[in-house]
Structures are given as structure tokens and as C-alpha cells.
Design a protein around this motif. Structure first.
Motif, PDB file in Angstrom:
ATOM      1  N   ASP A 120       0.848  -1.182   0.000  1.00 16.81           N
ATOM      2  CA  ASP A 120       0.000   0.000   0.000  1.00 16.81           C
ATOM      3  C   ASP A 120       0.898   1.251   0.000  1.00 16.81           C
ATOM      4  N   PRO A 121       0.828   2.082  -1.032  1.00 21.56           N
ATOM      5  CA  PRO A 121       1.688   3.277  -1.094  1.00 21.56           C
ATOM      6  C   PRO A 121       1.509   4.216   0.103  1.00 21.56           C
ATOM      7  N   ALA A 122       0.334   4.206   0.727  1.00 20.10           N
ATOM      8  CA  ALA A 122       0.091   5.093   1.869  1.00 20.10           C
ATOM      9  C   ALA A 122       1.045   4.798   3.029  1.00 20.10           C
ATOM     10  N   ILE A 123       1.490   3.565   3.138  1.00 14.53           N
ATOM     11  CA  ILE A 123       2.420   3.185   4.211  1.00 14.53           C
ATOM     12  C   ILE A 123       3.728   3.969   4.084  1.00 14.53           C
ATOM     13  N   TRP A 124       4.126   4.292   2.875  1.00 12.66           N
ATOM     14  CA  TRP A 124       5.416   4.913   2.607  1.00 12.66           C
ATOM     15  C   TRP A 124       5.344   6.433   2.520  1.00 12.66           C
ATOM     16  N   THR A 125       4.155   7.022   2.668  1.00  8.52           N
ATOM     17  CA  THR A 125       3.963   8.462   2.484  1.00  8.52           C
ATOM     18  C   THR A 125       4.937   9.301   3.298  1.00  8.52           C
ATOM     19  N   TRP A 126       5.149   8.966   4.562  1.00  5.99           N
ATOM     20  CA  TRP A 126       5.918   9.823   5.457  1.00  5.99           C
ATOM     21  C   TRP A 126       7.349   9.354   5.662  1.00  5.99           C
ATOM     22  N   LEU A 127       7.735   8.282   5.003  1.00  8.09           N
ATOM     23  CA  LEU A 127       9.096   7.784   5.173  1.00  8.09           C
ATOM     24  C   LEU A 127      10.055   8.541   4.260  1.00  8.09           C
ATOM     25  N   LEU A 128      11.308   8.556   4.636  1.00 13.75           N
ATOM     26  CA  LEU A 128      12.306   9.295   3.882  1.00 13.75           C
ATOM     27  C   LEU A 128      12.946   8.456   2.785  1.00 13.75           C
ATOM     28  N   SER A 129      12.403   7.260   2.573  1.00 11.94           N
ATOM     29  CA  SER A 129      12.872   6.426   1.465  1.00 11.94           C
ATOM     30  C   SER A 129      11.667   6.087   0.599  1.00 11.94           C
ATOM     31  N   VAL A 147      16.655   6.602  19.856  1.00 12.84           N
ATOM     32  CA  VAL A 147      15.449   7.004  19.135  1.00 12.84           C
ATOM     33  C   VAL A 147      14.763   5.734  18.656  1.00 12.84           C
ATOM     34  N   ILE A 148      13.434   5.737  18.709  1.00  8.29           N
ATOM     35  CA  ILE A 148      12.624   4.651  18.152  1.00  8.29           C
ATOM     36  C   ILE A 148      11.972   5.190  16.884  1.00  8.29           C
ATOM     37  N   GLY A 149      12.029   4.406  15.815  1.00 12.34           N
ATOM     38  CA  GLY A 149      11.389   4.863  14.593  1.00 12.34           C
ATOM     39  C   GLY A 149      11.586   3.925  13.429  1.00 12.34           C
ATOM     40  N   PHE A 150      11.460   4.494  12.227  1.00 16.19           N
ATOM     41  CA  PHE A 150      11.488   3.716  10.993  1.00 16.19           C
ATOM     42  C   PHE A 150      10.471   2.579  11.100  1.00 16.19           C
ATOM     43  N   THR A 151       9.302   2.919  11.615  1.00 15.76           N
ATOM     44  CA  THR A 151       8.250   1.932  11.813  1.00 15.76           C
ATOM     45  C   THR A 151       7.330   1.910  10.602  1.00 15.76           C
ATOM     46  N   ILE A 152       7.130   0.722  10.069  1.00 14.10           N
ATOM     47  CA  ILE A 152       6.114   0.515   9.045  1.00 14.10           C
ATOM     48  C   ILE A 152       5.294  -0.701   9.465  1.00 14.10           C
ATOM     49  N   VAL A 153       3.994  -0.596   9.276  1.00 10.87           N
ATOM     50  CA  VAL A 153       3.074  -1.678   9.614  1.00 10.87           C
ATOM     51  C   VAL A 153       2.109  -1.845   8.456  1.00 10.87           C
ATOM     52  N   GLY A 154       1.921  -3.083   8.010  1.00 10.22           N
ATOM     53  CA  GLY A 154       0.991  -3.354   6.930  1.00 10.22           C
ATOM     54  C   GLY A 154      -0.393  -2.812   7.242  1.00 10.22           C
ATOM     55  N   SER A 155      -1.096  -2.353   6.212  1.00 10.97           N
ATOM     56  CA  SER A 155      -2.406  -1.715   6.386  1.00 10.97           C
ATOM     57  C   SER A 155      -3.369  -2.567   7.195  1.00 10.97           C
ATOM     58  N   GLU A 156      -3.349  -3.860   6.973  1.00  9.90           N
ATOM     59  CA  GLU A 156      -4.268  -4.778   7.654  1.00  9.90           C
ATOM     60  C   GLU A 156      -4.072  -4.782   9.170  1.00  9.90           C
ATOM     61  N   TRP A 157      -2.877  -4.429   9.637  1.00  7.87           N
ATOM     62  CA  TRP A 157      -2.560  -4.476  11.070  1.00  7.87           C
ATOM     63  C   TRP A 157      -2.531  -3.102  11.717  1.00  7.87           C
ATOM     64  N   GLN A 158      -2.757  -2.047  10.945  1.00  3.60           N
ATOM     65  CA  GLN A 158      -2.791  -0.710  11.537  1.00  3.60           C
ATOM     66  C   GLN A 158      -4.054  -0.580  12.387  1.00  3.60           C
ATOM     67  N   GLY A 159      -3.920   0.057  13.527  1.00  7.03           N
ATOM     68  CA  GLY A 159      -5.060   0.229  14.426  1.00  7.03           C
ATOM     69  C   GLY A 159      -5.318  -0.975  15.315  1.00  7.03           C
ATOM     70  N   THR A 160      -4.434  -1.972  15.255  1.00  7.63           N
ATOM     71  CA  THR A 160      -4.563  -3.139  16.130  1.00  7.63           C
ATOM     72  C   THR A 160      -3.594  -2.993  17.297  1.00  7.63           C
ATOM     73  N   ALA A 161      -3.493  -4.014  18.113  1.00 10.09           N
ATOM     74  CA  ALA A 161      -2.574  -3.999  19.256  1.00 10.09           C
ATOM     75  C   ALA A 161      -1.125  -4.239  18.841  1.00 10.09           C
ATOM     76  N   ILE A 162      -0.894  -4.584  17.581  1.00 14.25           N
ATOM     77  CA  ILE A 162       0.459  -4.926  17.126  1.00 14.25           C
ATOM     78  C   ILE A 162       1.468  -3.810  17.400  1.00 14.25           C
ATOM     79  N   ASN A 163       1.228  -2.620  16.882  1.00 12.05           N
ATOM     80  CA  ASN A 163       2.224  -1.566  17.031  1.00 12.05           C
ATOM     81  C   ASN A 163       2.325  -1.033  18.471  1.00 12.05           C
ATOM     82  N   PRO A 164       1.211  -0.817  19.190  1.00 10.29           N
ATOM     83  CA  PRO A 164       1.373  -0.399  20.590  1.00 10.29           C
ATOM     84  C   PRO A 164       2.156  -1.421  21.416  1.00 10.29           C
ATOM     85  N   GLU A 165       1.917  -2.717  21.158  1.00 13.14           N
ATOM     86  CA  GLU A 165       2.667  -3.719  21.914  1.00 13.14           C
ATOM     87  C   GLU A 165       4.134  -3.734  21.491  1.00 13.14           C
ATOM     88  N   ALA A 166       4.406  -3.516  20.207  1.00 12.76           N
ATOM     89  CA  ALA A 166       5.797  -3.425  19.759  1.00 12.76           C
ATOM     90  C   ALA A 166       6.504  -2.280  20.481  1.00 12.76           C
TER      91      ALA A 166
END
Length: 187
Positions: free
Chosen positions: A25-34, A84-103
Motif C-alpha cells: 500500500d503506497p500510503a504506508i510509505w507516504t511519510w518515510l524518507l525512502s 530514538v525509536i522509529g522507521f516503523t512501518i506496519v501493513g495496512s491490515e494491522w494498523q489500528g490493532t494492538a500490534i504496534n502499541p505492543e511493539a
């Protein structure tokens, strides 16, 4: 590092195919610097570059064993006990789930409880309001804005919002994050 919903393991070239598939999904990469990888070969190059620049982790969904994203420690400065914590990308299907907060709970636990870090920071594009809200939900404090801090892939200048959490704030943040993750389903 493993929780109920996500396991963090060192990112490797072995993750390239699955990571490419879940981040199409191109939206995942919108804010990344690559730029977005065009194929698995590009994803391998992206991973190789990540491994040279930071301590990168694959986010693995515990229930399915699937690679669902990445996250990293970078700008690690042991002498000042900060990172610093960052360079985080999460597949669209898992956005808004407990995956990233738990990470983030796992990363913060590693930083503060295991490594003895005194300050953890996050950087995000000033236009990325969604990321800013997510960082704030972790319990981080907005430190300020670095003007014209970085150049985006399209050549425009990016202002960067800086957030941080210090060791004295970690116990309350850990409690909130643990409660949030325990009540959120992974999907």
C-alpha cells in the motif's frame, strides 16, 4: 522480544518477501524518507540499508507467524543513555490493532528496563498528524519542531516534530500501555 500479539526479531534479508507483500500500500510509505520498494529486490536493498544504519526489528504477528512490519532503535548513544525509536512501518491490515502499541511497549521495556536508557525519542514529519497522535498515546511529550530538518524523497523540506519520554515517565507509561494492549484485540 515477544508479547501476546507481536514478536520482535532482528530484521534480516529473509523477511524481504513477506515484508514487501504486506507493505504494498503506497500510503504506508507516504511519510518515510525512502521511496517505496518496487519489488522484492528493492525490499532486500531497503533492508540491507536499514541493517547498516540502525538496530532494526521485524514485527511478527504471534497468532499467524507473519511478518507485518518493522521498527528500529537508532541514534543509540550509550554514553548519554539515549536512543530514538522509529522507521516503523506496519501493513495496512494491522494498523489500528494492538500490534504496534505492543511493539512499542516491548521496545520501551528493552530501552528503559534492560538497557538503562534515560531518554527515548521519536521523530515524525510535522505533517504526519496520525503519527503524532500515536506517539502521544504512548505517553511521550512533544519537545518541539526542528525546522527544515530533512529532505523528503520528492525534494521538499520537512519540519520534524520531536517527542521524548524520560526514565521517570516510563512507569506510568508502561502501566497505560500494558492496560491498552491487554484490552485491544490484535485484529
Amino acid at each position: 522480544m515477544e508479547g501476546k500479539h507481536v514478536r520482535l526479531e532482528p530484521l534480516s534479508l529473509d523477511h524481504a518477501e513477506e515484508l514487501f507483500e504486506v507493505t504494498r500500500d503506497p500510503a504506508i510509505w507516504t511519510w518515510l524518507l525512502s521511496g517505496q520498494p518496487r519489488d522484492v529486490g528493492d525490499m532486500r536493498s531497503w533492508i540491507a540499508e536499514a541493517l547498516e544504519q540502525r538496530e532494526a526489528f521485524a514485527q511478527i504477528e504471534v497468532a499467524s507467524g507473519r511478518v507485518v512490519g518493522t521498527t528500529s532503535f537508532y541514534e543509540v548513544v550509550p554514553a548519554h543513555r539515549r536512543l530514538v525509536i522509529g522507521f516503523t512501518i506496519v501493513g495496512s491490515e494491522w494498523q489500528g490493532t494492538a500490534i504496534n502499541p505492543e511493539a512499542k511497549l516491548l521496545l520501551l521495556s528493552e530501552a528503559f528496563d534492560v538497557r538503562g536508557t534515560l531518554r527515548v525519542a521519536w521523530y515524525t514529519d510535522a505533517q504526519n498528524v496520525r503519527s503524532q497522535r500515536a506517539i502521544e498515546k504512548l505517553g511521550a511529550v512533544r519537545d518541539g519542531v526542528l525546522r527544515a530538518h530533512m529532505t523528503r524523497p520528492d525534494g521538499t523540506q520537512r519540519d520534524t516534530v520531536v517527542y521524548s519520554m524520560v526514565a521517570s515517565e516510563w512507569p506510568a507509561a508502561r502501566e497505560r500501555l500494558t492496560s491498552r494492549v491487554s484490552r485491544d484485540p490484535s485484529r
